[in-house]
Write an enzyme that holds these catalytic residues in place. Structure first.
Site: not given
Length: 355
Positions: A294, A75
């Protein structure tokens, strides 16, 4: 360290992908915010690289075009900072556990952290609505842009290849009537082995502003199945829940439009849930590596004048926090953890990557 240098020095002006030359301040232009041909030396590397914005001018960021693929980057974040983590061209910004020899370790920002863009899983470009922009530079708290890239695996670089992952930042010099902002909802916590876990957070809007949510983005690692976000309004003894967005986080993690035309004002609450499904035999914690998890719900909004001073809404997560324990009422359990038929990654034939 790369500088904006007034931005005009680069002479790159783009409108819908076609280069044009003009001195018009309303022309859409772009700037490359890219990694300086890096070589990650270990899995779960986080690298940060900054650009200093010309302090004599204001700029209005209207879009982001990713320059990478999920085969290279897990990411990316573009973070606005008052001061960067280090005054260097490149540093480790994922903590000591993911450090690379030869580079110092520091946070993404030393002061004034504001996430303004996030990308994962081959999401496409993001263009803001007409008249909406992130203001940076002279009269903004954002004096630097820092690109953070998470490299989950060093395997693509074992043959000596280098990487310039990043984004092309689209901007104008003409002031835009609406200010863009991001409110990040997330949690800490843990996921028990062989379990379904709800990771939840909620916060009250305390500022006297009217904000208009227009897009959302979800982010988990491989255990996430549904991430949902809501506006919660107290009506007497009941809570009214308005869905802002929900998505399978194994799909491209882009900003999706919010279907409901609603606003958030002082006293409203925002709430998010990540539904996690673990078939592991060990506890999974919130953390930076691919083996961790996450739980993030990004709310992209616009408003008049300054954006919210509140940038984040975080809870400790399970076992310390839940919606019920936070005095929310009439919780839509079924809706928050389910998706319409045909909207899951599995149904769409997307391969969920297991770390």
């Amino acid at each position: 360290m790369a500088l904006f240098r007034g931005l005009l020095a680069f002479g790159i002006f783009l409108s819908l992908g076609f280069a044009i030359a003009s001195a018009d301040k309303d022309v859409l232009k772009r700037f490359p915010l890219l990694m300086p041909n890096v070589v990650p030396k270990r899995d779960d590397t986080y690298f940060c690289t900054p650009i200093r914005i010309d302090p004599t001018m204001d700029y209005y960021i209207t879009g982001f075009q990713p320059n990478t693929t999920s085969a290279l980057a897990h990411h990316m974040l573009v973070v606005g900072c008052t001061a960067p983590g280090l005054d260097e061209a490149l540093w480790n910004c994922g903590g000591m556990a993911m450090s690379n020899a030869g580079f110092r370790t520091a946070p993404t920002c030393a002061e004034g952290t504001q996430i303004i863009y996030a990308w994962a899983m081959d999401a496409p470009a993001l263009l803001l609505p007409e008249g909406v922009a992130f203001r940076v530079g002279r009269s903004s708290d954002i004096k630097y842009l820092v690109l953070q890239v998470h490299y989950a695996s060093m395997e693509p670089f074992t043959d000596g290849a280098t990487d310039d992952s990043g984004v092309f930042v689209y901007y104008k010099e003409k002031p835009q009537p609406r200010s863009a902002g991001v409110l990040l909802l997330g949690t800490g916590g843990r996921i028990l082995p062989q379990s379904v876990e709800y990771m939840e957070t909620a916060c009250t809007i305390e500022e006297d502003k009217v904000i208009h949510p227009f897009a959302f983005r979800t982010h988990t690692h491989s255990l996430g199945r549904v991430v949902s976000g809501y506006k919660v309004t107290r009506r007497g003894q009941e809570d009214e829940w308005t869905l802002l967005g929900k998505k399978d986080p194994q799909l491209p993690q882009m900003f999706y439009p919010i279907a409901t035309n609603t606003t958030l004002t002082r006293g409203d609450r925002v709430a998010a849930r990540c539904t996690m499904v673990s078939d592991r035999d060990t506890v999974t914690l919130i953390g930076a590596t691919g083996k961790d998890e996450m739980c993030n719900f990004y709310l992209l909004y616009h408003t008049e004048g300054e954006t919210l001073q509140q940038k984040n809404c975080f809870s400790l997560g399970p076992p310390f926090y839940s919606w019920g324990g936070g005095d929310l009422r009439d919780i839509p359990d079924g809706d928050a953890s389910s998706l319409p038929q045909g909207e899951t990654a599995h149904e769409m034939g997307v391969q969920v990557h297991q770390m």
